[in-house]
Design a protein around this motif. Sequence first.
Motif, PDB file in Angstrom:
ATOM      1  N   TYR B   3      -8.764   2.285  -6.294  1.00 29.45           N
ATOM      2  CA  TYR B   3      -8.952   2.874  -4.962  1.00 29.45           C
ATOM      3  C   TYR B   3      -9.804   1.987  -4.070  1.00 29.45           C
ATOM      4  CZ  TYR B   3      -6.965   7.055  -7.011  1.00 29.45           C
ATOM      5  OH  TYR B   3      -6.123   7.927  -7.640  1.00 29.45           O
ATOM      6  N   GLY B  67       0.096   2.441  -0.965  1.00 30.88           N
ATOM      7  CA  GLY B  67      -0.836   3.373  -1.607  1.00 30.88           C
ATOM      8  C   GLY B  67      -0.129   4.296  -2.578  1.00 30.88           C
ATOM      9  N   ALA B  71      -1.074   4.021  -6.395  1.00 30.51           N
ATOM     10  CA  ALA B  71      -1.974   5.059  -6.929  1.00 30.51           C
ATOM     11  C   ALA B  71      -1.672   6.462  -6.420  1.00 30.51           C
ATOM     12  CB  ALA B  71      -3.420   4.667  -6.621  1.00 30.51           C
ATOM     13  N   GLY B  75      -3.897   7.388  -3.332  1.00 36.65           N
ATOM     14  CA  GLY B  75      -3.827   5.984  -2.941  1.00 36.65           C
ATOM     15  C   GLY B  75      -3.347   5.830  -1.509  1.00 36.65           C
ATOM     16  N   VAL B  78      -6.217   6.827   0.829  1.00 37.32           N
ATOM     17  CA  VAL B  78      -7.262   5.800   0.827  1.00 37.32           C
ATOM     18  C   VAL B  78      -6.813   4.568   1.634  1.00 37.32           C
ATOM     19  CG1 VAL B  78      -8.459   4.115  -0.638  1.00 37.32           C
ATOM     20  CG2 VAL B  78      -8.369   6.508  -1.321  1.00 37.32           C
TER      21      VAL B  78
END
Lengths: 191, 187
Positions: B3, B67, B71, B75, B78
């Motif tokens: 992250y 993202g 993840a 993700g 973030v």
Amino acid sequence: MNEKARKFWTLFWSTFQLSAFTFGGGFVIIPLMRKKFVEELKWIEEDEMMDLTAIAQSSPGAIAVNASILVGYNVAGIPGALVTILGTILPPMIILTIVSYFYDAFRSNRIVNLVMTGMRAGVAAVICDVVITMGKSIVVMKRVLPIVMLVVSFVAVYFFKVNIMLILLACAVVGAIDTIVSEKKNEARPI
Amino acid sequence: MIYLQLLWSFIQIGLFSIGGGYAAMPLIQHQVVDLHQWLTMGQFADIITIAEMTPGPIAINSATFVGTQVAGLAGAIVATFGCILPSCIIVLALAYVYYRYRELKMIQGVLKGLRPAVVAMIASAGLTILFLALWGGDAFPTALSDVDFIAAGIFVVALVVLRIWKLNPILVMSGAGLAGVVLYQVL
């Protein structure tokens, strides 16, 4: 709904709609925002909108996001800016999350694969078109320095894989020095 | 931690993509393909294609896509947050300064200096995508005979249409996709 809540809702919903229908990103959103916030809602003055556009363009990041931050801030301060940011990033986030989850299944489909192959050539053409248009705007300035900077930057990025941040920083410094030098020249010259 | 890596990568992309849109493209390629190998060059070309076809800024589209691939939903959030954070801070600070001083010669000078670099970067990324489309690889092509003639034809027609009739890029790309299906099926 009270006055304030309605204002925030209008900010959110306007930017959400604008963002959902601005394809290809970038500058397209500016005239749409002008129409909504200057002509329809009359929340922003014409001149002010022009200033905001200049700031949005000259700041780092996506123009659409920058412009919506400025509109939100202008209308309702920092909370307004947060509301318009959310309105602007939600549509692409929702759509891309969905696309991303189906990407693998989507990509292994034969027809989709052919479409993507064809579109890739189309994208290459779109980017070439942008480069030609932007390159022209630099060449027509008829100054040697920007053209040299363009060529040197290209060779550095493409052939020597120099870090892009370094090139941007170097060009920023050159641009600043160039401005100082030409300012000095203008001062020295009697009017 | 993944992250933090995503956040830091997209903060850099957000911070250094000046001029919007296509300017973000080479930076994303650098961070996502070259540096972290989160995506292959082919997947990167796919995102640019998808970003062109879907609403919203390219940077936000790729942040969400990368993202999610790397993840999941967290993700995506973030990466998108990282992408817009520098804009938020700088735009608000600039707006404040602008209303106080209006004329900013130095900033204008810096921006003028950045323009040639931005064009060079976009040209470089564009060339990589062009080679991928026409030769199927991102390296400098060695043999002209390996060229994918269908893709080359679509490229030339699309470029001519864009330059001469200034047709909407979405239309041009949809046409290119349609031509891809038809031509690759038939030939």
